[in-house]
Every structure is written in structure tokens, then in C-alpha cells.
Design a protein around this motif. Structure first.
Motif, mmCIF file in Angstrom:
data_model
loop_
_atom_site.group_PDB
_atom_site.id
_atom_site.type_symbol
_atom_site.label_atom_id
_atom_site.label_comp_id
_atom_site.label_asym_id
_atom_site.label_seq_id
_atom_site.Cartn_x
_atom_site.Cartn_y
_atom_site.Cartn_z
ATOM 1 N N TRP A 588 0.802 -1.218 0.000
ATOM 2 C CA TRP A 588 0.000 0.000 0.000
ATOM 3 C C TRP A 588 0.840 1.275 0.000
ATOM 4 C CZ3 TRP A 588 -4.527 -1.063 3.964
ATOM 5 C CH2 TRP A 588 -5.462 -1.928 3.373
ATOM 6 N N GLY A 589 2.147 1.139 0.052
ATOM 7 C CA GLY A 589 2.994 2.322 0.066
ATOM 8 C C GLY A 589 3.065 3.003 1.422
ATOM 9 N N SER A 590 2.677 2.300 2.472
ATOM 10 C CA SER A 590 2.713 2.891 3.808
ATOM 11 C C SER A 590 4.116 2.878 4.386
ATOM 12 C CB SER A 590 1.761 2.141 4.747
ATOM 13 O OG SER A 590 0.457 2.090 4.203
ATOM 14 N N VAL A 591 4.924 1.901 3.991
ATOM 15 C CA VAL A 591 6.318 1.818 4.426
ATOM 16 C C VAL A 591 7.172 1.512 3.209
ATOM 17 C CG1 VAL A 591 5.738 1.083 6.782
ATOM 18 C CG2 VAL A 591 6.100 -0.641 4.998
ATOM 19 N N GLU A 592 8.434 1.889 3.316
ATOM 20 C CA GLU A 592 9.337 1.648 2.191
ATOM 21 C C GLU A 592 9.878 0.236 2.198
ATOM 22 O OE1 GLU A 592 13.266 3.702 0.084
ATOM 23 O OE2 GLU A 592 12.579 4.366 2.062
ATOM 24 N N ALA A 593 10.155 -0.292 3.394
ATOM 25 C CA ALA A 593 10.725 -1.635 3.511
ATOM 26 C C ALA A 593 9.949 -2.403 4.573
ATOM 27 C CB ALA A 593 12.200 -1.557 3.879
ATOM 28 N N ALA A 594 9.884 -3.715 4.399
ATOM 29 C CA ALA A 594 9.111 -4.542 5.319
ATOM 30 C C ALA A 594 9.944 -5.110 6.445
ATOM 31 C CB ALA A 594 8.442 -5.690 4.552
ATOM 32 N N ASP A 595 11.253 -4.826 6.471
ATOM 33 C CA ASP A 595 12.121 -5.443 7.474
ATOM 34 C C ASP A 595 12.500 -4.475 8.581
ATOM 35 O OD1 ASP A 595 13.626 -3.812 5.897
ATOM 36 O OD2 ASP A 595 15.235 -5.252 5.526
ATOM 37 N N LEU A 596 11.694 -3.442 8.807
ATOM 38 C CA LEU A 596 11.962 -2.493 9.882
ATOM 39 C C LEU A 596 11.568 -3.098 11.224
ATOM 40 C CD1 LEU A 596 10.450 0.698 8.207
ATOM 41 C CD2 LEU A 596 12.867 0.086 8.336
ATOM 42 N N SER A 597 12.061 -2.491 12.293
ATOM 43 C CA SER A 597 11.616 -2.912 13.620
ATOM 44 C C SER A 597 10.150 -2.551 13.781
ATOM 45 C CB SER A 597 12.432 -2.206 14.700
ATOM 46 O OG SER A 597 12.129 -0.816 14.707
ATOM 47 N N PRO A 598 9.428 -3.214 14.690
ATOM 48 C CA PRO A 598 8.002 -2.906 14.849
ATOM 49 C C PRO A 598 7.741 -1.422 15.106
ATOM 50 C CG PRO A 598 8.522 -4.934 15.998
ATOM 51 C CD PRO A 598 9.836 -4.367 15.531
ATOM 52 N N ALA A 599 8.557 -0.796 15.964
ATOM 53 C CA ALA A 599 8.339 0.625 16.265
ATOM 54 C C ALA A 599 8.629 1.492 15.047
ATOM 55 C CB ALA A 599 9.216 1.044 17.445
ATOM 56 N N LEU A 601 8.550 0.606 11.892
ATOM 57 C CA LEU A 601 7.528 0.363 10.881
ATOM 58 C C LEU A 601 6.231 1.083 11.236
ATOM 59 C CD1 LEU A 601 6.738 -2.728 8.882
ATOM 60 C CD2 LEU A 601 4.937 -1.946 10.412
ATOM 61 N N ALA A 602 5.841 1.036 12.509
ATOM 62 C CA ALA A 602 4.612 1.704 12.930
ATOM 63 C C ALA A 602 4.729 3.217 12.764
ATOM 64 C CB ALA A 602 4.300 1.355 14.382
ATOM 65 N N GLN A 603 5.882 3.774 13.141
ATOM 66 C CA GLN A 603 6.068 5.224 13.018
ATOM 67 C C GLN A 603 6.000 5.671 11.562
ATOM 68 O OE1 GLN A 603 6.034 7.491 15.104
ATOM 69 N NE2 GLN A 603 7.130 9.279 14.319
ATOM 70 N N GLU A 604 6.608 4.922 10.663
ATOM 71 C CA GLU A 604 6.595 5.289 9.250
ATOM 72 C C GLU A 604 5.209 5.125 8.659
ATOM 73 O OE1 GLU A 604 8.806 4.043 5.060
ATOM 74 O OE2 GLU A 604 9.832 3.722 6.979
ATOM 75 N N ALA A 605 4.515 4.038 9.023
ATOM 76 C CA ALA A 605 3.182 3.816 8.463
ATOM 77 C C ALA A 605 2.174 4.842 8.978
ATOM 78 C CB ALA A 605 2.700 2.409 8.799
ATOM 79 N N ARG A 611 5.891 9.079 2.653
ATOM 80 C CA ARG A 611 5.248 7.860 2.184
ATOM 81 C C ARG A 611 3.836 8.192 1.699
ATOM 82 N NH1 ARG A 611 8.433 5.286 0.292
ATOM 83 N NH2 ARG A 611 6.836 3.675 0.075
ATOM 84 N N TYR A 612 3.560 7.929 0.420
ATOM 85 C CA TYR A 612 2.258 8.287 -0.144
ATOM 86 C C TYR A 612 1.124 7.468 0.447
ATOM 87 C CZ TYR A 612 2.682 4.038 -2.999
ATOM 88 O OH TYR A 612 2.810 2.735 -3.425
ATOM 89 N N GLY A 613 1.441 6.314 1.050
ATOM 90 C CA GLY A 613 0.406 5.459 1.603
ATOM 91 C C GLY A 613 0.330 5.487 3.115
ATOM 92 N N SER A 614 1.028 6.401 3.771
ATOM 93 C CA SER A 614 0.949 6.459 5.225
ATOM 94 C C SER A 614 -0.397 7.025 5.658
ATOM 95 C CB SER A 614 2.082 7.326 5.791
ATOM 96 O OG SER A 614 1.865 8.692 5.476
ATOM 97 N N ALA A 615 -0.746 6.780 6.923
ATOM 98 C CA ALA A 615 -2.003 7.330 7.440
ATOM 99 C C ALA A 615 -1.982 8.847 7.369
ATOM 100 C CB ALA A 615 -2.217 6.859 8.880
ATOM 101 N N LEU A 616 -0.838 9.459 7.670
ATOM 102 C CA LEU A 616 -0.738 10.911 7.605
ATOM 103 C C LEU A 616 -0.955 11.422 6.185
ATOM 104 C CD1 LEU A 616 -0.105 13.633 8.907
ATOM 105 C CD2 LEU A 616 2.329 13.176 8.523
ATOM 106 N N ALA A 617 -0.392 10.729 5.196
ATOM 107 C CA ALA A 617 -0.573 11.154 3.803
ATOM 108 C C ALA A 617 -2.046 11.116 3.410
ATOM 109 C CB ALA A 617 0.245 10.267 2.873
ATOM 110 N N HIS A 618 -2.749 10.068 3.825
ATOM 111 C CA HIS A 618 -4.179 9.986 3.503
ATOM 112 C C HIS A 618 -4.967 11.087 4.219
ATOM 113 C CE1 HIS A 618 -3.475 6.399 1.308
ATOM 114 N NE2 HIS A 618 -3.312 5.595 2.348
ATOM 115 N N VAL A 619 -4.607 11.382 5.467
ATOM 116 C CA VAL A 619 -5.293 12.444 6.202
ATOM 117 C C VAL A 619 -5.034 13.800 5.551
ATOM 118 C CG1 VAL A 619 -5.322 13.701 8.391
ATOM 119 C CG2 VAL A 619 -5.384 11.198 8.375
ATOM 120 N N MET A 620 -3.808 14.019 5.109
ATOM 121 C CA MET A 620 -3.501 15.300 4.467
ATOM 122 C C MET A 620 -4.252 15.441 3.143
ATOM 123 S SD MET A 620 -1.760 16.815 6.658
ATOM 124 C CE MET A 620 -1.358 18.276 5.718
#
Length: 846
Positions: A588-599, A601-605, A611-620
Motif C-alpha cells: 500500500w505504500g505505507s512503508v518503504e521496507a518490510a524489514d523495519l523494527s516494529p516501532a 515500521l509503525a512510526q513510518e506507516a 510515504r504516499y500510503g501512510s495514514a498521515l498522507a491519507h489524512v492530508m
């Protein structure tokens, strides 16, 4: 307002100043050292330093509040501006800036205002007669009152408009003038605004903010009210139309206009339809609005775009803001336009030297409001005078002034050799493009700074509206105040604030009448919805739902699905369920890589700005769309959107923990729930609400199908099914229905097929079908249109499906059908796309 401690104009005073002094002591402290600039008039004090006009009443009433209370009132006004999303754009800058409302109003007593109003009424009527002559018989030029070069040489003179009689009989439904006081204390007109005067909506917003912050002062000082003016202005436009119940539009250039926020505020307040050029079409000499129900007659348009952009067929061919054929519609009387195209010629400063003689010739009166002494350089006598006195004159363009940085380089009082050389070169090359004026230093008004009052230059824009009873002046104004002595408040930009204008009456102000003398025809519809607005509402709902889907995935990844239903789940970071969540976030484009740490990955998503697919991008994106829907969404929606954005942007720490990020996701979901509640409870359940709700339903159904494909297949583990219930927000409902643990078929039935579960796919499709049943149809044969047939077929599929057989390809087929349904809805109702059914092809215009 930008300071959170006290007034926006400056920091709060020291705590020692907050002693319990009496009102008289506060006034002395506030005004200590206040003195008008030499040779300039001041609004608060006269030449002897005595308080003048209504200021003694205002300060005495304000001083009843201690400094802490005053600071709290200003802070509440600042919060309201932020919550309401009141903003503006600087010319040439695409960013939105918070509206810089100054802390104190400009106070004017009733007698002073009456004198100014009389001059504005005279000037408005004079301008109406001048522009009618310019585009009509041309007697002023023929009889020598006005040089032909002043008219024909102006870029605002539109030759195609010549000979057009304005439908409704008015060239200027609205007139404005920028005014200030001269050194003699008399009001002067600094500039006429007849093209598409801005600021009326901001004057309204300023009043709403300050009246809310100081309701007691507002009532006690008998401040003149504004509603009567706006009602009369609307009545004037309506009376110009041929139909008794006209449809009036406000034509904007769009959400990137520097004054879009005020345009939306005016459309909401006046009940006008806010439209862009693409929303309008001319057919058979009449103007129509493209709506989801086809073309609907537009009787009047309040124009807020420059006239040369109005009709690309006869004016600027590169314009994408106007309406092809608009001038032809005007020739045939097909719509009332205010202000009429071509009226901007009256803004030329070259007209100023000739106004006194024209006023005497047309009205038999002397001009009540003079302007700065002006010479047009296209007149040989004027040019000789300018060349002889160039060092003490201000040179400026004869036509509409240049805006932005170029304006700062304008030749003003050319004392330096380089400036003088540029001025002489300009005058030799094209003298008729320039006027010269005697310098007119701006008068001052008090502004709050460091806990005290200080004089600052200001310009006040006063508005007059043509009404059935004649010209009516707004009993307030749009005031711009410089933060520093050297700043020029002729336009809103950095270093300039706005101020409300309070006209103080000597007697209590009667409240506007609540009962109308003539009862309107009762109706239960909010008006027809333009296709563009329907498109924006649909995508507003979709983007908010996309943000929610990303946030729920983040919660699931952080362990939010753990509980009684998945007590045996391993929850391992590298387990198959976690890997599936990571893969979907990357897809979905929320993160660039899938091998980040949980924190990480959550911060980026959640908050990834890149990131065009992050929650912030959709809100903006939702916020960007909401900016074009200000007149349709509940006012509280903007505050909820701001809270949602701030929650996602805010960083609890440089390296937030998983628990902090989970809390951020929970708060964001709360704001999304508030937005959904506002839409459901505060929007009228008409066409606009239906499109916003359909957008959410379509996106939620598509996302739930995708979740089911990934987490509810035949091989799904208990952990997968727990995630599925979490993503479908159905854990509690499932637990109350099934007490024996998770089952793949039961989870699939609840999340996908159960029409009683408000989060299921079937429920969303049923809601979409219900909306489409109510929306207008194109054809008159009674048969369902393509998009309705597709929705009905999908609803039938879901009603008859069996959970045990709904997996894999079946789920993907439902997802594809949903995406196709969204495209069909867009093709039918929205104005964009090669396959869109353009409403101008429809019949049955109303």
C-alpha cells in the motif's frame, strides 16, 4: 494570532503587571507612551494626546478585565481560528497560513462612520454611472471629461464587453474602497475596488471571532451588527434575476485561490452555491450548473475571478477558470454577473485626477471623499508636472498595481540616482502607463504590543452593496494593520495583521428580526449538488477510510488483536501473520521496507511524511479535499481533522516505544470516529452526505475484502483470524455470538457476508445500494442505470454466498467488482475522465 501567552501582536506582559490594579490604572499603563506619529492622524488620540471617538468607552469597558482575563480572551480567539481552519495564502505562495487576526478592533463612533458611509455611497453610485458610460454611450470621453487613453489604454478595459447591457441592470452589485485618514483627519480613498473585491468574508470571520471572544464588550458597547447588510446584498442580487426563486452561485478559482477560505465562508453564510468554472456551462444562451441531477439553471454569479479569465472564447484563450460562452450569455441576458466583466477599468489610478469634475458633471455634487493628488503621465500637462517634481512624488502603474515582490520594487519617491534613472526611462518609453501621486502616509490605529498599545499604520476596506432600497454600506470593514511602522498594509502578507472594525452606536442595537414578512416556500432539499463537489465528497470519505485501514493494520502489528480470541497466538515479530501485515503495508505504500523494527515500521506507516500510503498522507489528502468543501462540511470537521493531523504528526519522543505508538493509533481512530459521527449527525442527509458516505462504504468494503484475502483464507491460523476480526472491528460482536473460539467460516461470514454487521462488506454494499436508489437517474425509462445494476448484482451475490465457499478467487472477484462499482459511480456523477457522462448531454433542465 500566533502567541499562545497573550495577544498575537506581542508577548504577554510580566507577571508583575498582573497586579490587582483598578481599571483607570490599567488604561494608564496600556496607553503610557502612546503618541501619534508627527504629521499623521491617529484613530485613538488627537494631536493633543486626548482619547477620541469611541475609544474612551472601549478602553473603559476593556479595563474592567484584568490582564490575565484579557490574555485568556485573546487565546480563546486564537484557538477558534485554529479550530475553524481560518487561513489565507500569500500571493505566489501555495502554503496556507493561519489567519493573523490582531487583538484589538478598530473602534469608530457612529457619527464618524455616518460621514464615511455617505462618501462611500456617493462614490459607489458615481462608479456605477462611469462604467455604464464607458461601455455604453461614451459621453464622458466625447465631452472631454475623461481622456480616451485612460480607458482604452487600461488592460482592464475589455472591448468585447462594449455594448453589453448588464442583465439585471447593475454593473456593480458590490463596491469597495480602501480608505485611510489624511493628516487633516479626513477620510481619503486610497484605491477603488471594483474588479472582484476581496475581504468581505474575512470581515465576517473577524467579527465572528472577536464577538465570540468578547461577547460582553460587544453587547455593552452597542456594536453595529452585520447580518442586515448581507441579507440586503443577497436580496439585491436576487432582485436582479428574472426568476422569483433564483439560484445564485459564487464563482471561485478553486481552493488554491489566496482568498478561498473567505469565499467558502461567504457561500455558506449567504446560501450561495460555490462553483468553479468547470461546474458551469452555457446552453442556448443560458447559464447552467453541472450537478449530479443534470444541468440546472444558474440565475446569478458573484464573480471572484479576474474578468479576463471569465470567458476563454472571447477573452483569455488560455483560461481554465472561466466558462466558454459567458459573454454571449450576457448579451442574451442569460445570467446576472456581479461584478460585470470590464468593471476593473475603474480601479485604474489614472481615473483619479478626473473624478472631481466627473462627479460635478454627473451628480451636481462635489466629491465627498478625495484621494491623493494624482497626475496621469499620459496627459502632457501632467507629465510636465511629474518631471518637474519627480523627487517628491510617488510613481506607480496606472492600471491595477503589481502584486507580490515586484510591487516592493515599485518606483516610490525616487530620491536615489538609480531609482530616478529608472523612473525617467519608464516615463520616456510609455508615459501613459504611469501615474504620480503626492505621498500619502497612512494614518495609525492602536495595536497591542508587549502589554501596551502602540500606533501602527492601517488600511481599511469599506464595502457597499446595491440593494433594492439603494446602496447600503457594511457597518464594519476589512482592516489590515502593519506590525511595524515600515510595513505596507495594502495587502495581506508577512508582517500584516487584520482587525475587526467596531462601529459604536449611541443606543442599543436592535436584534435582526427573526420572523420574515413573507414566508418562503417550504422545501426539504438543500439544493442541487455540483458534480465536482460530489467527486470531492466521495474521495474525502475514501481517504479517511484508507487512513483508518492503515492505522488498524499498525495496531494489529503492534499486538492490538491479542486477547481472548487469540490467546494462543504466538505474536512473534517474524511470524507469518506479522509478515503478511508488513507485506500489505509495503504494498500500500505505507512503508518503504518490510524489514523495519516494529516501532520504526509503525512510526513510518502512521506518520511518514514521505510515504504516499501512510495514514498521515491519507489524512492530508482528506484535509486538502476538505478545503474545497468548507461550505458543505460541518464546521467542527475542520477541528477534528486538525486534531487528527496533529495526533499523527506529534512525536512523543525521538524514538517512541511500541506502547506510545499504539496509543497514537488509538487516539487517531478516536478522531476518525468523531469525523464519522459529525458527518452522520451534523450533515443533512441529502445528496452531499450520501456521496461522502458512499466513499467511506466503497473504500471500507474494498479494504475488508483485501484483509479477508490475506487473513481469512482456508489455511488461516487463529492469529490470522484474530487480526481479521481486529481489522473489521468485530471482536466484541464475534465474542458475544460465538463462545467456542475462532472459526474461519464464522469469521468470514461476520466480516464479509453478515448484512447485520455494520463493518461487513455486505453491509457496505447494502448502504451503497440504498444511496443509489435515492440519487437522481439520467434516464426516464425507469430501468436501473449501469452503476445501480452493478451494485444490485453485487448485493445479490453477497446475500446468497456461503462463507465456506467465499475464499480466494471469490473474495478477489468481490474486490474487483467493488472497484468497478466505484469507477461506474465516478463515470456517472463526476465531471472528470474520458468516459464521464457529461451532464450537458442531458435534457430536462430546471
Amino acid at each position: 494570532m500566533t502567541s499562545s501567552a497573550a495577544l498575537a501582536d506581542g508577548p504577554a506582559p510580566d507577571a508583575s503587571a498582573w497586579a490587582t490594579d483598578d481599571p483607570a490604572s490599567r488604561i494608564r499603563r496600556w496607553t503610557e507612551g502612546y503618541a501619534p506619529r508627527p504629521g499623521l492622524a491617529d484613530e485613538m488620540v488627537d494631536a493633543r494626546g486626548e482619547l477620541r471617538g469611541g475609544w474612551p468607552r472601549f478602553l473603559e469597558r476593556l479595563a474592567r478585565l484584568d490582564d490575565r482575563e484579557v490574555a485568556a480572551r485573546f487565546l480563546s480567539a486564537e484557538r477558534h481560528i485554529r479550530d475553524a481552519g481560518i487561513s489565507y495564502r500569500v500571493y505566489g505562495d501555495g502554503r496556507e497560513h493561519p489567519w493573523p487576526l490582531g487583538s484589538l478592533p478598530l473602534v469608530i463612533d457612529a457619527a464618524d462612520w455616518a460621514e464615511l458611509s455617505a462618501g462611500i455611497v456617493q462614490r459607489a453610485g458615481l462608479m456605477e454611472r462611469i462604467v455604464a458610460d464607458i461601455y455604453g454611450p461614451g459621453r464622458l470621453v466625447a465631452e472631454g471629461f475623461l481622456p480616451a487613453g485612460v480607458v482604452a489604454g487600461s488592460p482592464e478595459y475589455l472591448r468585447p464587453v462594449h455594448g453589453i447591457a448588464p442583465p439585471g441592470g447593475r454593473w456593480l452589485p458590490i463596491y469597495a474602497a480602501d480608505v485611510g485618514r489624511g493628516p487633516d483627519g479626513c477620510w481619503r480613498v486610497l484605491a477603488d475596488r471594483t474588479q472582484a473585491p476581496s475581504g468581505l468574508g474575512y470581515a465576517l470571520e473577524n467579527r465572528m471571532v472577536l464577538a465570540r471572544a468578547f461577547p460582553d464588550l460587544f453587547a455593552d458597547l452597542h456594536v453595529e451588527r452585520l447580518p442586515g447588510f448581507f441579507q440586503a446584498f443577497r436580496a439585491g442580487l436576487a432582485a436582479s434575476c428574472a426568476r422569483s426563486d433564483p439560484r445564485i452561485c459564487l464563482l471561485t478559482s478553486g481552493p488554491y485561490s489566496s482568498t478561498y477560505v473567505e469565499q467558502a465562508a461567504l457561500a455558506r453564510y449567504l446560501g450561495f452555491l460555490l462553483v468553479e468554472g468547470d461546474d458551469l456551462v452555457v446552453r442556448d444562451g443560458l447559464l447552467h450548473v453541472r450537478t449530479v441531477a443534470g444541468l440546472k439553471r444558474a440565475d446569478a454569479v458573484w464573480r471572484r475571478i479576474d474578468a479576463d479569465y471569465l470567458d476563454p472564447m472571447e477573452l483569455r484563450s488560455d483560461s481554465r477558470l472561466g466558462v466558454p460562452g459567458m459573454l454571449q450569455a450576457l448579451r442574451r441576458g442569460g445570467a446576472v454577473v456581479g461584478n460585470m466583466p470590464g468593471s476593473g477599468v475603474l480601479e485604474s489610478a489614472a481615473l483619479s485626477p478626473y473624478l472631481p469634475a466627473i462627479a460635478r458633471a454627473l451628480t451636481g455634487e462635489e466629491l465627498r471623499l478625495a484621494g491623493p493628488d494624482t497626475w496621469w503621465c499620459g496627459d502632457p500637462d501632467g507629465l510636465r508636472h511629474v518631471l518637474a517634481h519627480l523627487d517628491r512624488l510617488t510613481l506607480r502603474p496606472a492600471a491595477t498595481p503589481v502584486r507580490g515582490p515586484e510591487r516592493d520594487a515599485m518606483l516610490a519617491g525616487p530620491a536615489l540616482d538609480a531609482a530616478r534613472a529608472r523612473a525617467l526611462a519608464a516615463l520616456r518609453e510609455r508615459p501613459f502607463d504611469w501615474v504620480a501621486q503626492e505621498p500619502a502616509p497612512l494614518s495609525t490605529m492602536p495595536a497591542w504590543q508587549d502589554g501596551r498599545l502602540a500606533p501602527r499604520p492601517f488600511v481599511m476596506r469599506v464595502f457597499a452593496a446595491a440593494t433594492p432600497e439603494g446602496w447600503r454600506v457594511l457597518p464594519s470593514a476589512f482592516c489590515r494593520v502593519a506590525e511595524h511602522d515600515g510595513a505596507d498594509p495594502s495587502e495581506m502578507r508577512a508582517g500584516i495583521r487584520s482587525a475587526d472594525v467596531w462601529v459604536l452606536s449611541d443606543t442599543p442595537i436592535d436584534a435582526p428580526p427573526l420572523l420574515l414578512s413573507t414566508a418562503p416556500r417550504i422545501r426539504r432539499i438543500a439544493g442541487h449538488l455540483p458534480s465536482r463537489a460530489a467527486d470531492n465528497l466521495f474521495w474525502f470519505g475514501r481517504y479517511l477510510e484508507r487512513a483508518e485501514a492503515v492505522i488498524r493494520l499498525v495496531q494489529a502489528h503492534l499486538g492490538g488483536f491479542s486477547g481472548a480470541l487469540a490467546a494462543d497466538a504466538s505474536g512473534e515479530e517474524g511470524g507469518p501473520t506479522a509478515l503478511a501485515i508488513r507485506a500489505l503495508l509495503k504494498e500500500w505504500g505505507s512503508v518503504e521496507a518490510a524489514d523495519l523494527s516494529p516501532a520504526a515500521l509503525a512510526q513510518e506507516a502512521l506518520s511518514g511524511k514521505m510515504r504516499y500510503g501512510s495514514a498521515l498522507a491519507h489524512v492530508m489528502e482528506a484535509r486538502r479535499i476538505a478545503a474545497s468543501l468548507r461550505e458543505r462540511l460541518p464546521m467542527e470537521s475542520w477541528r477534528a481533522l486538525a486534531d487528527l493531523r496533529d495526533t499523527l504528526v506529534y512525536a512523543e519522543a525521538w524514538a517512541p516505544t511500541e506502547a506510545q505508538l499504539f496509543g497514537k493509533a488509538e487516539r487517531a481512530l478516536g478522531h476518525l470516529a468523531a469525523l464519522a459521527g459529525l458527518a452522520h449527525e451534523n450533515m443533512g442527509h441529502g445528496t452531499a452526505w450520501r456521496f461522502a458516505d458512499m466513499g467511506r462504504r466503497v473504500e471500507r468494503a474494498i479494504n475488508t475484502c483485501r484483509f479477508a484475502v490475506d487473513f481469512c483464507d482456508r489455511e488461516a491460523s487463529a492469529e490470522d483470524l484474530g487480526v481479521m476480526l481486529s481489522l473489521a472491528d468485530s471482536q466484541i460482536a464475534y465474542g458475544s455470538r460465538y463462545l467456542t473460539g475462532v472459526s474461519r467460516d464464522a469469521v468470514c461470514d461476520m466480516a464479509v457476508l453478515d448484512p447485520g454487521n455494520p463493518r461487513s462488506v455486505a453491509y457496505q454494499v447494502q448502504a451503497i445500494v440504498a444511496h443509489l436508489e435515492v440519487l437522481p437517474a439520467l434516464a426516464a425509462d425507469g430501468l436501473p442505470e449501469t452503476h445501480r445494476r452493478r451494485a444490485l448484482a453485487l448485493a445479490g451475490t453477497l446475500q446468497t454466498a456461503d462463507a465456506a465457499e467465499t475464499e480466494g478467487e471469490a473474495l478477489e472477484h468481490i474486490e474487483t467488482e467493488l472497484e468497478g462499482l466505484a469507477d461506474r459511480i465516478a463515470s456517472r456523477y463526476f465531471p472528470n475522465g474520458p468516459d464521464a457522462l457529461r451532464p450537458e448531454k442531458l435534457t430536462g433542465l430546471a
